[in-house]
Design an enzyme around this catalytic site. Structure first.
Site, PDB file in Angstrom:
ATOM      1  N   CYS A 115     -78.289 -16.948 -11.776  1.00 57.06           N
ATOM      2  CA  CYS A 115     -78.282 -15.411 -11.399  1.00 57.06           C
ATOM      3  C   CYS A 115     -79.331 -14.985 -10.908  1.00 57.06           C
ATOM      4  O   CYS A 115     -80.696 -15.744 -11.422  1.00 57.06           O
ATOM      5  CB  CYS A 115     -77.100 -14.957 -12.176  1.00 57.06           C
TER       6      CYS A 115
ATOM      7  N   GLY B 274     -76.972 -17.368  -6.879  1.00 56.95           N
ATOM      8  CA  GLY B 274     -75.607 -16.889  -7.023  1.00 56.95           C
ATOM      9  C   GLY B 274     -75.183 -16.504  -5.420  1.00 56.95           C
ATOM     10  O   GLY B 274     -75.848 -15.894  -4.457  1.00 56.95           O
TER      11      GLY B 274
ATOM     12  N   ASN C 244     -79.068 -12.803 -16.007  1.00 57.65           N
ATOM     13  CA  ASN C 244     -79.759 -14.162 -15.781  1.00 57.65           C
ATOM     14  C   ASN C 244     -78.923 -15.079 -17.291  1.00 57.65           C
ATOM     15  O   ASN C 244     -80.140 -14.764 -18.131  1.00 57.65           O
ATOM     16  CB  ASN C 244     -79.989 -14.836 -14.985  1.00 57.65           C
ATOM     17  N   GLY C 245     -77.995 -16.410 -16.816  1.00 60.74           N
ATOM     18  CA  GLY C 245     -77.957 -17.107 -18.099  1.00 60.74           C
ATOM     19  C   GLY C 245     -76.634 -16.996 -18.803  1.00 60.74           C
ATOM     20  O   GLY C 245     -75.709 -16.500 -17.918  1.00 60.74           O
TER      21      GLY C 245
ATOM     22  N   TYR D 215     -83.754 -28.034  -8.944  1.00 60.79           N
ATOM     23  CA  TYR D 215     -82.957 -27.630  -8.515  1.00 60.79           C
ATOM     24  C   TYR D 215     -82.844 -26.889  -8.360  1.00 60.79           C
ATOM     25  O   TYR D 215     -83.331 -25.822  -7.136  1.00 60.79           O
ATOM     26  CB  TYR D 215     -81.434 -28.557  -8.713  1.00 60.79           C
TER      27      TYR D 215
END
Length: 502
Positions: free
Chosen positions: A2, A28, A102-103, A256
């Site tokens: 995210c 996201g 985020n995670g 990426y």
């Protein structure tokens, strides 16, 4: 994966957070949310969709205040179609706390049971971020024990979070009437950095591009296990809250996930991808003689730096053979295989003249499920390519990722349990060249010798937190399959028993 951002300023922050989220949109596309604070009151708006669709003028006007935070969501836990699971999340005690995360927590199920039976807290969604918020809130209440809040209480709560929580977590939280908190897991798996504006305002964000693109000066990354608390008057407090932190960022960020113009943990993402192209060139030479390749063509967007470097080193022409429709989301982070497969040809179209009668080397950043690669190879053949070679700047993705990337089941990974030749046959290319795991780590790691290593678990099966077993992977696989079935049920009019088309 995210994107998160938080700001403490002397000026209204709603537009600033919106702009930062636009710069993090690649992290996201499922949902977006912003919360601001005016006095002791929070104002929140969140919904499914991309940033530009979620926030209208009326929504922005309802977000007053000089501090706040935001998130763009890519679901890895919970229901991808539930608006209730969009972030930020809020609890009213102690003080009032909102949080973005985020995670991915690997012990979320156990923590949820603890919260119910021991901490007497209720979790209303399937999101591990709500679990994390309640763990932090419970520990903050224990730390203050009814006393006025001080930075040491916040840091003690974060230290307790580190002792209880497992997995990856970059977190920004706003404590009503007190300030903004940012902290990172003891391994630094997910990125988080901080910067300062010309007026002294402080911003935290997942990537440096969110700082630079909004006029903030990048200062540094948040260290693994570190917490930074900024009071509403701009005073900054820091503490290392984990017992034995070590910097092992997710290497897939460099392959990426992150934007090429970001710098994560002292490493230029763009330079990392150039280095990956250089090492990949050596692998290509050992598989396909360069004189048998007419042209090198990247699969946009992330693979371009690697493809350019590879072409230059091999003395081959570099050409753009695919045109990307920028208004279609990243297929890798689309929930549902049917949606992902359908979107490939909507997202890419070929320039036929670059393929007709040529032996082409297609370069991609990675190959995960193989469905996109198979479609692209076929598109090249349909455009008249004589031979189609495929090179991946990353090694084979053979294992699930449990730290926040949507590749959690072995069955979905085309490389799991298969040789390179078997993968080549599935994809349908004439030759398949993969990056080497050790070469990948060296190519990226050489840019910052201070790193303790990487989490490269999706490539080598080594989970840096040391707590993942085969049973855990099987459980997560079952949960994912169940979630996919739940998402498919009644998620569109086509699933309604009496639906009609118009």
């Amino acid at each position: 994966m995210c994107g998160i951002v938080g700001v403490v300023s002397n000026a209204p922050v709603n537009q600033l957070i919106y702009d930062a989220l636009l710069l993090l949109q690649h992290r996201g596309q499922d949902a977006a949310g912003i919360v601001t604070q005016l006095g002791h009151k929070f104002f929140m708006h969140k919904a499914r969709g991309m940033v530009r669709d979620v926030f209208r003028t009326r929504n922005m006007r309802s977000l007053p205040g000089t501090s706040g935070l935001g998130q763009v969501r890519y679901p890895t836990a919970g229901n991808a179609f539930s608006e209730e699971e969009a972030q930020p999340f809020y609890v009213n005690a102690p003080f009032g706390v909102v949080l973005v995360h985020n995670g991915n927590l690997t012990n979320a199920a156990a923590l949820k049971a603890e919260l119910f039976s021991t901490d007497h807290r209720h979790i209303n969604t399937e999101s591990d971020s709500e679990v994390l918020l309640n763990i932090f809130a419970h520990e903050l209440a224990r730390s203050t024990d009814g006393l006025p809040l001080k930075p040491e209480h916040v840091f003690n709560a974060v230290a307790a979070v580190h002792r209880r929580v497992r997995g990856s977590y970059a977190v920004i939280a706003l404590i009503a009437g007190h300030g903004l908190l940012a902290f990172r897991d003891p391994y630094g798996i997910r990125p988080l950095c901080m910067g300062r504006g010309e007026d002294g305002a402080v911003m935290f964000a997942s990537e440096s591009v969110a700082l630079e693109g909004t006029g903030y000066h990048f200062e540094r990354d948040i260290a693994p296990g570190e917490a930074v608390f900024v009071s509403l008057d701009g005073q900054r407090h820091t503490r290392a809250c984990a017992e034995a932190p070590r910097l092992s960022p997710c290497i897939f960020e460099f392959v990426y996930l992150a934007r090429p113009d970001s710098v994560l943990d002292g490493i230029s993402v763009y330079q990392a991808r150039l280095n990956l192209g250089e090492t990949l060139a050596k692998r290509v030479i050992s598989t396909v003689p360069p004189n048998e390749i007419d042209v090198v063509i990247p699969i946009p967007e992330s693979s371009r730096p690697s493809a350019m470097q590879l072409a230059q080193l091999l003395g081959l022409p570099y050409r753009e053979g695919f045109v990307k429709n920028r208004y279609v989301g990243r297929t890798f982070i689309m929930p549902g295989q049917a949606v992902r497969k359908k979107s490939v040809r909507q997202k890419l179209n070929v320039i036929g003249s670059e393929f007709k009668g040529r032996n082409v080397l297609l370069v991609d950043d990675s190959i995960v499920r193989g469905t996109t690669s198979k479609e692209i190879v076929q598109m090249a053949r349909d455009a008249g390519a004589r031979k189609v070679y495929m090179a991946s700047a990353a090694p084979p993705v053979r294992y699930p990722n449990v730290y926040g990337i949507d590749m959690p089941t072995l069955e979905e990974l085309v490389a799991h349990g298969r040789s390179t030749e078997e993968i080549r046959d599935i994809i349908g290319c004439d030759a398949l060249i993969y990056q080497d795991v050790a070469a990948m780590k060296q190519a990226v790691g050489s840019l910052n010798p201070r790193l303790d290593g990487f989490d490269a678990s999706c490539f080598d099966g080594v989970y840096c937190t040391g707590d993942i077993t085969a049973e855990d992977l099987e459980r997560m696989s079952r949960q994912r399959l169940k979630a996919a079935a739940d998402d498919a049920e009644d998620s569109s009019r086509l699933n309604l028993p009496n639906a009609t088309t118009t």
